[in-house]
Scaffold this motif. Structure first.
Motif, PDB file in Angstrom:
ATOM      1  N   GLU A 197      13.230  -3.102   1.606  1.00 41.63           N
ATOM      2  CA  GLU A 197      11.874  -3.626   1.786  1.00 41.63           C
ATOM      3  C   GLU A 197      10.761  -2.644   1.457  1.00 41.63           C
ATOM      4  N   ASP A 198      11.090  -1.396   1.094  1.00 42.65           N
ATOM      5  CA  ASP A 198      10.026  -0.417   0.856  1.00 42.65           C
ATOM      6  C   ASP A 198       9.681  -0.256  -0.623  1.00 42.65           C
ATOM      7  N   ILE A 199      10.081  -1.203  -1.450  1.00 41.33           N
ATOM      8  CA  ILE A 199       9.791  -1.143  -2.885  1.00 41.33           C
ATOM      9  C   ILE A 199       8.693  -2.144  -3.243  1.00 41.33           C
ATOM     10  N   ALA A 200       7.989  -1.863  -4.318  1.00 40.86           N
ATOM     11  CA  ALA A 200       6.829  -2.663  -4.692  1.00 40.86           C
ATOM     12  C   ALA A 200       7.191  -4.059  -5.195  1.00 40.86           C
ATOM     13  N   LEU A 201       8.357  -4.196  -5.787  1.00 39.89           N
ATOM     14  CA  LEU A 201       8.753  -5.469  -6.394  1.00 39.89           C
ATOM     15  C   LEU A 201      10.095  -5.887  -5.821  1.00 39.89           C
ATOM     16  N   ARG A 202      10.205  -7.137  -5.420  1.00 34.48           N
ATOM     17  CA  ARG A 202      11.467  -7.627  -4.845  1.00 34.48           C
ATOM     18  C   ARG A 202      11.985  -8.866  -5.567  1.00 34.48           C
ATOM     19  N   THR A 203      11.566  -9.065  -6.791  1.00 28.84           N
ATOM     20  CA  THR A 203      11.962 -10.267  -7.519  1.00 28.84           C
ATOM     21  C   THR A 203      13.258 -10.105  -8.292  1.00 28.84           C
ATOM     22  N   LEU A 204      13.823  -8.888  -8.299  1.00 26.41           N
ATOM     23  CA  LEU A 204      15.082  -8.628  -8.984  1.00 26.41           C
ATOM     24  C   LEU A 204      16.070  -7.984  -8.024  1.00 26.41           C
ATOM     25  N   SER A 205      17.329  -8.112  -8.355  1.00 26.51           N
ATOM     26  CA  SER A 205      18.393  -7.372  -7.694  1.00 26.51           C
ATOM     27  C   SER A 205      19.004  -6.491  -8.773  1.00 26.51           C
ATOM     28  N   ILE A 206      19.018  -5.162  -8.537  1.00 28.21           N
ATOM     29  CA  ILE A 206      19.504  -4.221  -9.552  1.00 28.21           C
ATOM     30  C   ILE A 206      20.403  -3.184  -8.882  1.00 28.21           C
ATOM     31  N   PHE A 207      21.601  -3.015  -9.458  1.00 27.38           N
ATOM     32  CA  PHE A 207      22.481  -1.966  -8.968  1.00 27.38           C
ATOM     33  C   PHE A 207      23.229  -1.341 -10.133  1.00 27.38           C
ATOM     34  N   GLU A 208      23.667  -0.091  -9.905  1.00 31.11           N
ATOM     35  CA  GLU A 208      24.547   0.591 -10.850  1.00 31.11           C
ATOM     36  C   GLU A 208      25.933   0.577 -10.232  1.00 31.11           C
ATOM     37  N   GLU A 226       0.822  -1.211   0.000  1.00 33.64           N
ATOM     38  CA  GLU A 226       0.000   0.000   0.000  1.00 33.64           C
ATOM     39  C   GLU A 226       0.858   1.263   0.000  1.00 33.64           C
ATOM     40  N   THR A 227       2.012   1.221   0.639  1.00 37.97           N
ATOM     41  CA  THR A 227       2.888   2.397   0.715  1.00 37.97           C
ATOM     42  C   THR A 227       4.224   2.174  -0.009  1.00 37.97           C
ATOM     43  N   ALA A 228       4.331   1.080  -0.745  1.00 37.13           N
ATOM     44  CA  ALA A 228       5.597   0.738  -1.400  1.00 37.13           C
ATOM     45  C   ALA A 228       5.943   1.740  -2.506  1.00 37.13           C
ATOM     46  N   ILE A 229       7.222   1.926  -2.710  1.00 37.28           N
ATOM     47  CA  ILE A 229       7.732   2.831  -3.737  1.00 37.28           C
ATOM     48  C   ILE A 229       7.573   2.163  -5.105  1.00 37.28           C
ATOM     49  N   GLN A 230       6.956   2.884  -6.030  1.00 34.66           N
ATOM     50  CA  GLN A 230       6.766   2.388  -7.393  1.00 34.66           C
ATOM     51  C   GLN A 230       7.909   2.820  -8.316  1.00 34.66           C
ATOM     52  N   VAL A 231       8.425   4.018  -8.091  1.00 31.68           N
ATOM     53  CA  VAL A 231       9.515   4.548  -8.917  1.00 31.68           C
ATOM     54  C   VAL A 231      10.717   4.781  -8.007  1.00 31.68           C
ATOM     55  N   VAL A 232      11.830   4.144  -8.340  1.00 29.53           N
ATOM     56  CA  VAL A 232      13.072   4.345  -7.595  1.00 29.53           C
ATOM     57  C   VAL A 232      13.902   5.351  -8.389  1.00 29.53           C
ATOM     58  N   MET A 244      28.814   1.386  -5.801  1.00 31.93           N
ATOM     59  CA  MET A 244      27.505   0.908  -6.245  1.00 31.93           C
ATOM     60  C   MET A 244      26.382   1.783  -5.719  1.00 31.93           C
ATOM     61  N   LYS A 245      25.292   1.815  -6.476  1.00 38.82           N
ATOM     62  CA  LYS A 245      24.023   2.400  -6.049  1.00 38.82           C
ATOM     63  C   LYS A 245      22.960   1.324  -6.258  1.00 38.82           C
ATOM     64  N   TRP A 246      22.248   0.996  -5.211  1.00 42.29           N
ATOM     65  CA  TRP A 246      21.276  -0.099  -5.245  1.00 42.29           C
ATOM     66  C   TRP A 246      19.860   0.402  -5.528  1.00 42.29           C
ATOM     67  N   TYR A 247      19.286  -0.045  -6.623  1.00 40.02           N
ATOM     68  CA  TYR A 247      17.878   0.198  -6.930  1.00 40.02           C
ATOM     69  C   TYR A 247      17.010  -0.828  -6.200  1.00 40.02           C
ATOM     70  N   MET A 248      17.385  -2.090  -6.340  1.00 40.97           N
ATOM     71  CA  MET A 248      16.629  -3.178  -5.726  1.00 40.97           C
ATOM     72  C   MET A 248      17.631  -4.156  -5.120  1.00 40.97           C
ATOM     73  N   HIS A 249      17.328  -4.614  -3.916  1.00 43.90           N
ATOM     74  CA  HIS A 249      18.217  -5.490  -3.160  1.00 43.90           C
ATOM     75  C   HIS A 249      17.330  -6.292  -2.206  1.00 43.90           C
ATOM     76  N   PRO A 250      17.698  -7.522  -1.883  1.00 41.42           N
ATOM     77  CA  PRO A 250      16.863  -8.298  -0.962  1.00 41.42           C
ATOM     78  C   PRO A 250      16.611  -7.602   0.373  1.00 41.42           C
ATOM     79  N   GLY A 251      17.510  -6.719   0.784  1.00 41.86           N
ATOM     80  CA  GLY A 251      17.345  -6.024   2.055  1.00 41.86           C
ATOM     81  C   GLY A 251      16.575  -4.715   1.971  1.00 41.86           C
TER      82      GLY A 251
END
Length: 168
Positions: free
Chosen positions: A59-70, A29-35, A50-57
Motif C-alpha cells: 500500500e505504500d506505492i504510488a500506483l496500484r493498478t498493476l501486479s508486478i513480480f520477478e 503524498e508519501t507514496a514510493i515513486q521508484v521501487v 519471487m520479489k514483488w514490485y507491486m501487489h494488491p497488498g
C-alpha cells in the motif's frame, strides 16, 4: 424494511467516496515513486522464488493498478503449477527455459516476451529452467484486477503443484 436495507440506508455512500478520495490523496503524498530491486525481499512461496514490485497488498506505492513480480527458477528448476485466469505477460530477464500453457510447450530465452492468454475457464501454467548451471529470471506483469473481480477472477485460482524450492 430488511436488515440490509436498514444498514444501507444508514450510510452515506457519496460521503464515503469523498473520504476514500481524501485518504488516497493523503497516502500519495508519501507514496514510493521508484521501487528499487535492492529493497525487495525474496519470497519463497508455493509458486517458487519471487520479489514483488507491486501487489494488491503493498500500500505504500504510488500506483496500484498493476501486479508486478520477478520470479527466479534455479538451474533445472521449475515453478509450481497454477490454474488461473491468465492475462499476464512475462519478460525474460535472464536464462532460458519454457512454459507449459495447458500442456503446450513454449520455449523462451533472455529478452523474449511470453503472453499468457486470458481464457474463460482459465489456463494451467508451469515454468521450467532448462539450464544446468544458470538461474532463469523473468518479470511478470498483469493488471491488478483483484479488487474488481476477486482473486478467482471468474475461473478459479488454484495451486495445483508446489515449486520444489518451497518448504512449508
Amino acid at each position: 424494511m430488511s436488515d440490509r436495507t436498514q444498514k444501507l440506508k444508514a450510510r452515506n455512500f457519496w460521503g464515503e467516496l469523498v473520504a476514500l478520495r481524501d485518504q488516497q490523496r493523503k497516502e500519495r503524498e508519501t507514496a514510493i515513486q521508484v521501487v528499487h530491486l535492492r529493497d525487495l525481499p525474496q519470497e519463497n512461496n508455493t509458486q517458487g522464488l519471487m520479489k514483488w514490485y507491486m501487489h494488491p497488498g503493498i500500500e505504500d506505492i504510488a500506483l496500484r493498478t498493476l501486479s508486478i513480480f520477478e520470479q527466479e527458477l534455479p538451474p533445472r528448476g521449475r515453478s509450481g503449477r497454477l490454474q488461473f485466469q491468465g492475462g499476464q505477460i512475462m519478460f525474460i530477464i535472464a536464462g532460458a527455459g519454457y512454459t507449459l500453457i495447458d500442456g503446450v510447450r513454449y520455449n523462451w530465452k533472455k529478452k523474449d516476451v511470453l503472453n499468457l492468454p486470458t481464457k474463460k475457464d482459465g489456463i494451467i501454467i508451469q515454468h521450467f529452467n532448462t539450464s544446468e548451471d544458470e538461474p532463469a529470471r523473468f518479470l511478470v506483469v498483469e493488471p491488478n484486477l483483484f479488487a474488481a473481480t476477486g482473486v478467482d477472477r471468474g475461473c478459479g485460482f488454484e495451486q495445483l503443484e508446489n515449486a520444489p524450492t518451497y518448504k512449508a
